[in-house]
Write a protein that holds these residues in place. Structure first.
Motif, PDB file in Angstrom:
ATOM      1  N   ARG A  48      22.712   4.940  -8.173  1.00 36.58           N
ATOM      2  CA  ARG A  48      21.641   5.901  -7.906  1.00 36.58           C
ATOM      3  C   ARG A  48      21.888   6.645  -6.600  1.00 36.58           C
ATOM      4  O   ARG A  48      21.694   7.858  -6.505  1.00 36.58           O
ATOM      5  CB  ARG A  48      20.309   5.138  -7.834  1.00 36.58           C
ATOM      6  CG  ARG A  48      19.092   6.001  -7.822  1.00 36.58           C
ATOM      7  CD  ARG A  48      17.863   5.158  -7.981  1.00 36.58           C
ATOM      8  NE  ARG A  48      17.615   4.794  -9.356  1.00 36.58           N
ATOM      9  CZ  ARG A  48      16.876   5.521 -10.183  1.00 36.58           C
ATOM     10  NH1 ARG A  48      16.329   6.636  -9.759  1.00 36.58           N
ATOM     11  NH2 ARG A  48      16.681   5.141 -11.423  1.00 36.58           N
TER      12      ARG A  48
ATOM     13  N   ASP B  80       6.572   8.791   5.971  1.00 38.34           N
ATOM     14  CA  ASP B  80       6.891   9.108   4.597  1.00 38.34           C
ATOM     15  C   ASP B  80       8.205   8.416   4.282  1.00 38.34           C
ATOM     16  O   ASP B  80       9.085   8.365   5.104  1.00 38.34           O
ATOM     17  CB  ASP B  80       7.051  10.625   4.430  1.00 38.34           C
ATOM     18  CG  ASP B  80       6.851  11.031   2.994  1.00 38.34           C
ATOM     19  OD1 ASP B  80       6.626  10.135   2.166  1.00 38.34           O
ATOM     20  OD2 ASP B  80       6.915  12.227   2.699  1.00 38.34           O
ATOM     21  N   VAL B  81       8.307   7.882   3.099  1.00 33.15           N
ATOM     22  CA  VAL B  81       9.556   7.225   2.732  1.00 33.15           C
ATOM     23  C   VAL B  81      10.130   7.921   1.509  1.00 33.15           C
ATOM     24  O   VAL B  81       9.399   8.514   0.730  1.00 33.15           O
ATOM     25  CB  VAL B  81       9.362   5.724   2.442  1.00 33.15           C
ATOM     26  CG1 VAL B  81       8.754   5.029   3.623  1.00 33.15           C
ATOM     27  CG2 VAL B  81       8.536   5.503   1.205  1.00 33.15           C
ATOM     28  N   ASP B  82      11.437   7.866   1.375  1.00 30.97           N
ATOM     29  CA  ASP B  82      12.032   8.425   0.172  1.00 30.97           C
ATOM     30  C   ASP B  82      12.008   7.370  -0.930  1.00 30.97           C
ATOM     31  O   ASP B  82      11.442   6.293  -0.758  1.00 30.97           O
ATOM     32  CB  ASP B  82      13.433   8.984   0.459  1.00 30.97           C
ATOM     33  CG  ASP B  82      14.489   7.897   0.541  1.00 30.97           C
ATOM     34  OD1 ASP B  82      14.123   6.707   0.551  1.00 30.97           O
ATOM     35  OD2 ASP B  82      15.685   8.240   0.603  1.00 30.97           O
ATOM     36  N   ASP B  83      12.615   7.692  -2.057  1.00 27.65           N
ATOM     37  CA  ASP B  83      12.526   6.803  -3.217  1.00 27.65           C
ATOM     38  C   ASP B  83      13.055   5.400  -2.940  1.00 27.65           C
ATOM     39  O   ASP B  83      12.587   4.423  -3.509  1.00 27.65           O
ATOM     40  CB  ASP B  83      13.333   7.395  -4.378  1.00 27.65           C
ATOM     41  CG  ASP B  83      12.526   8.440  -5.107  1.00 27.65           C
ATOM     42  OD1 ASP B  83      11.369   8.627  -4.726  1.00 27.65           O
ATOM     43  OD2 ASP B  83      13.061   9.044  -6.038  1.00 27.65           O
ATOM     44  N   MET B  84      14.066   5.305  -2.080  1.00 28.67           N
ATOM     45  CA  MET B  84      14.669   4.011  -1.824  1.00 28.67           C
ATOM     46  C   MET B  84      14.023   3.323  -0.623  1.00 28.67           C
ATOM     47  O   MET B  84      14.479   2.280  -0.194  1.00 28.67           O
ATOM     48  CB  MET B  84      16.170   4.160  -1.583  1.00 28.67           C
ATOM     49  CG  MET B  84      16.911   4.894  -2.673  1.00 28.67           C
ATOM     50  SD  MET B  84      16.699   4.167  -4.301  1.00 28.67           S
ATOM     51  CE  MET B  84      18.133   3.128  -4.393  1.00 28.67           C
ATOM     52  N   GLY B  85      13.001   3.919  -0.066  1.00 33.36           N
ATOM     53  CA  GLY B  85      12.288   3.291   1.035  1.00 33.36           C
ATOM     54  C   GLY B  85      12.783   3.674   2.407  1.00 33.36           C
ATOM     55  O   GLY B  85      12.312   3.124   3.396  1.00 33.36           O
TER      56      GLY B  85
ATOM     57  N   ASN C 221      16.121  -1.177  -7.312  1.00 29.12           N
ATOM     58  CA  ASN C 221      14.967  -0.421  -6.813  1.00 29.12           C
ATOM     59  C   ASN C 221      14.172   0.226  -7.930  1.00 29.12           C
ATOM     60  O   ASN C 221      12.970   0.372  -7.825  1.00 29.12           O
ATOM     61  CB  ASN C 221      15.432   0.636  -5.834  1.00 29.12           C
ATOM     62  CG  ASN C 221      15.605   0.073  -4.457  1.00 29.12           C
ATOM     63  OD1 ASN C 221      16.083  -1.033  -4.301  1.00 29.12           O
ATOM     64  ND2 ASN C 221      15.202   0.812  -3.461  1.00 29.12           N
TER      65      ASN C 221
ATOM     66  N   ARG D 283       1.187   8.913  -3.866  1.00 28.18           N
ATOM     67  CA  ARG D 283       0.432   9.091  -2.628  1.00 28.18           C
ATOM     68  C   ARG D 283      -0.899   9.799  -2.882  1.00 28.18           C
ATOM     69  O   ARG D 283      -1.942   9.407  -2.371  1.00 28.18           O
ATOM     70  CB  ARG D 283       1.310   9.903  -1.690  1.00 28.18           C
ATOM     71  CG  ARG D 283       0.751  10.177  -0.344  1.00 28.18           C
ATOM     72  CD  ARG D 283       1.758  10.978   0.425  1.00 28.18           C
ATOM     73  NE  ARG D 283       2.730  10.110   1.039  1.00 28.18           N
ATOM     74  CZ  ARG D 283       2.717   9.831   2.342  1.00 28.18           C
ATOM     75  NH1 ARG D 283       1.843  10.374   3.120  1.00 28.18           N
ATOM     76  NH2 ARG D 283       3.603   9.021   2.855  1.00 28.18           N
TER      77      ARG D 283
ATOM     78  N   VAL E  48      19.745  -0.878   1.312  1.00 30.61           N
ATOM     79  CA  VAL E  48      19.262  -0.993  -0.057  1.00 30.61           C
ATOM     80  C   VAL E  48      19.806  -2.305  -0.596  1.00 30.61           C
ATOM     81  O   VAL E  48      20.908  -2.712  -0.227  1.00 30.61           O
ATOM     82  CB  VAL E  48      19.766   0.206  -0.899  1.00 30.61           C
ATOM     83  CG1 VAL E  48      19.376   0.051  -2.343  1.00 30.61           C
ATOM     84  CG2 VAL E  48      19.234   1.508  -0.365  1.00 30.61           C
TER      85      VAL E  48
END
Lengths: 386, 340
Positions: A236, A129-134, B143, B317, A227
């Motif tokens: 962010r 699972d990744v968060d919003d920033m990867g 991003n 997802r 990032v």
């Protein structure tokens, strides 16, 4: 304790002194009698004490002899008789049918087989699972032992002044950049992770475009918490309460030649100062010593660079010579110095538009890091042992 | 779909007569179905090349091809005689067309005609769809891209160029006629069990080509959430441009695995000519102009839409998982292919 000891002593009373002496005589010379102080101390009467001692010695001796005998017998058996075939006793296994040519070819030619195998292989390196920033926590946890090895054993990173890091809330770590393969971001992350008391990793660092978009490097760094360096991303991250590492030298810092080591390059356009002013976040200057010698760059080749989508091809004593193995960093001794936090909130958010102030503040941070580095380089006796 | 509250935040009452332009597209068909069920809507006017399968009792269908010259006058006449209060323009291609000239007429010029007709009939509300991929996958992207960023997708690719032009026309309408409330919804890549678009076609291949060493983050919107967003934009007064995106991001490698596919990572020097050749042979979903999306980030920030009350039932997802499960049924030939 004492009750237990006296209980032990009691059955020895019927033993006569004579018998005990006889047994003592039988005892082989090699076994040294070890008087048990505790047993002796607790024994109730002086006449039985001797007997108890004798009895204990005798028993010990007996045990010793018995043990030696069994051991000898076992040794002899091992030496004389060859070990029986282990499968003889086991029930005969059902013989597996030999794979026929037809089966083998079916296996090989079946695309379904390959699809299954390949997807299994792909799943092995799966991203949980990744968060919003990867940032990919499970992946980072899997890589952590390697990074810990680099930190503890390879670079033997020592950190100084870590007590001045603000304990709570976001802050901007501004550090010098070095090394042909910039591992300083990773090491700073390990150091801060070790110091952090938080449950989830809260340090992210900004990577310059050329590194970030390089095949494999970028996708791996993203998962470890890097990032792409730009104001929007940094804001962010800070807004989310994370701590951000910045290397304002950028590509110029990585691309320094060995003769220019520890000579800080221009600090970008002061983007990190603007960021700090706009968000009211304190800046922590970080000086990293040791990174420059990991891959001393002797020259930069630009004529091949276009082919590989890189700004230049580095030439180090090992790199093109030993192939990819030449990219392994030298095990230099690293020291990381954290400076006193610089609070810019007094200037106010609108000061971010004051270009003169921004460049002055940027220069102040730069000179502080440069000063710490100069001092540290002067005090250092050996590149590899610190 | 959650029932929308009847109270209106601003003074404008919800529209009771709605025109859907591009009624034969996926959005058109399903929006017609949703509006048919809604008691607040009195009448629906469906404009499309042919009668939409979603048309019901409340719907009056007009067969009109926006690529034909003079169709704007006819469209304005329809809007005026039917007393249209809101126009939804969903007549866009979901898949790059090899017939680039026709696609230009349909999307860019067609949108211009719809906008002209809407101005002529002084329609109170205009809702148009767009795409977050129009921001372009650029190395300089942060991003998360917000609505203030320029649309910088490759203009050499007609799929993007036409849509960028169309969006510019729709924004022009907002500037030139202040009495019209214009809402533009930029949808992130949409997946789901029935939609047929570039992304679902690409993820339906048993081997999905990707770029070796690159694993950008993707976001996906479920088709139901897209229809819900269109309905929300119709019944609430939310003028402006909104990124409608699924919550959360998914790395491309994971997206392909969630869709139950196998990724084939190829180096860029190999993939570029391969995709060009396949596109010329009409065997690929898109031309090489789509390759940057496999390399750089193109993820939009949906926080503005969330503040405006747009709700989503599926995360990125979950949308992919839904797509993947239907895809598994299709692989086993237990479900028919999506209607093209």
């Amino acid at each position: 304790m004492s009750k237990k000891a006296s209980n032990k002593g009691r059955p020895s009373a019927p033993w006569s002194k004579k018998e005990a002496e006889k047994r003592a005589a039988e005892r082989p010379e090699s076994v040294a009698p070890v008087p048990d102080a505790r047993e002796a101390e607790v024994a109730p009467a002086p006449q039985t004490r001797e007997a108890v001692l004798e009895e204990v010695h005798a028993l010990e001796a007996e045990l010793e002899v018995l043990g030696a005998k069994i051991h000898a017998e076992h040794e002899a058996r091992l030496r004389s008789a060859p070990p029986p075939p282990p499968l003889a006793a086991a029930p005969a296994p059902i013989p597996a049918p030999l794979p026929s040519m037809y089966d083998a070819s079916k296996e090989v030619l079946s695309t379904n087989h390959f699809t299954r195998t390949w997807s299994r292989d792909a799943l092995r390196s799966k991203v949980e699972d990744v968060d919003d920033m990867g940032f990919d926590r499970p992946f980072a946890d899997r890589i952590a032992p390697t990074l810990d090895f680099l930190h503890d054993r390879w670079f033997r990173v020592e950190s100084h002044g870590s007590e001045s890091i603000p304990a709570n809330g976001p802050c901007i770590f501004v550090a010098n950049h070095s090394g042909t393969l910039p591992v300083d971001g990773l090491m700073l992350r390990v150091v801060l992770e070790k110091l952090s008391t938080r449950e989830t990793p809260d340090f992210r660092w900004l990577a310059e475009d050329d590194v970030f978009h390089f095949p494999f490097v970028g996708s791996t760094l993203t998962r470890l918490g890097a990032v792409r360096a730009c104001q929007e991303n940094a804001e962010r991250l800070l807004a989310r309460g994370l701590r951000v590492g910045v290397f304002p030298e950028g590509l110029k810092g990585i691309g320094k030649l060995f003769r220019d080591r520890y000579q800080l390059q221009r600090f970008g356009r002061g983007g990190f100062v603007k960021l700090a002013l706009r968000t009211g976040t304190p800046i922590v200057p970080v000086s990293i010593l040791g990174g420059e010698e990991t891959q001393p760059m002797l020259a930069r080749l630009t004529f091949f660079a276009k082919l590989f989508d890189v700004p230049y091809v580095p030439v180090t004593p090992t790199f093109p010579l030993l192939g990819p193995a030449g990219l392994v960093p030298a095990p230099t001794k690293w020291k990381i110095f954290f400076g006193e936090p610089i609070d810019l909130s007094a200037h106010g958010a609108e000061a971010a538009t004051d270009d003169l102030l921004v460049s002055q503040l940027s220069e102040r941070v730069r000179s502080e890091i440069q000063g710490t580095l100069d001092r540290a380089v002067g005090e250092r006796k050996s590149v590899f042992f610190g | 779909m959650t029932p929308l509250p009847s109270s209106q935040p601003s003074g404008r009452p919800p529209p009771r007569v709605i025109a859907v332009v591009g009624a034969t597209t996926f959005f058109g068909e399903h929006l017609l179905g949703v509006l048919e069920e809604d008691p607040r809507v009195d009448r629906i006017v469906a404009v499309g090349e042919k009668t939409s399968p979603g048309a019901g009792a409340k719907t009056r269908s007009y067969e009109l091809d926006v690529t034909q010259p003079g169709s704007e006058a006819r469209l304005a006449e329809i809007f005026a005689t039917e007393a249209i209060e809101a126009v939804v323009h969903v007549g866009f291609l979901q898949v790059p067309a090899t017939a680039a000239a026709w696609a230009h007429e349909y999307e860019s010029v067609g949108t211009m005609r719809v906008v002209v007709a809407a101005r002529k009939a002084s329609v109170g509300k205009f809702v148009g769809v767009s795409n977050t991929w129009l921001y372009g996958a650029l190395p300089s992207n942060p991003n998360f891209l917000d609505e203030k960023r320029d649309l910088r997708a490759s203009r050499s690719e007609p799929f993007f160029a036409d849509k960028i032009e169309a969006e510019a026309k729709m924004r022009e309408l907002a500037e030139k006629s202040p009495e019209t409330s214009v809402t533009i919804l930029r949808f992130s890549p949409i997946v789901g069990s029935t939609i047929d678009n570039l992304h679902t076609r690409w993820l339906s291949r048993s081997f999905v080509p990707t770029l070796l060493g690159h694993d950008p983050l993707f976001q996906f919107l479920h088709e139901i959430d897209a229809i819900a967003a269109l309905k929300h934009a119709l019944f609430r007064d939310v003028p402006g441009v909104y990124n409608i995106v699924g919550e959360g991001v998914v790395p491309l490698s994971l997206a392909i695995r969630l869709a139950g596919r196998t990724a084939i990572p190829l180096p860029r020097t190999l993939l570029r000519p391969l995709v060009s050749a396949l596109w010329l042979a009409e065997l690929a979903e898109g031309s090489e102009a789509f390759l940057p999306y496999l390399r750089y980030l193109c993820v939009a920030d949906g926080s503005k839409a969330a503040l405006a009350g747009f709700k989503r039932a599926y995360t990125s997802r979950e949308a992919l998982l839904d797509f993947g499960s239907t895809q598994r049924l299709r692989d086993a030939r237990q479900l028919q292919e999506p209607r093209r």
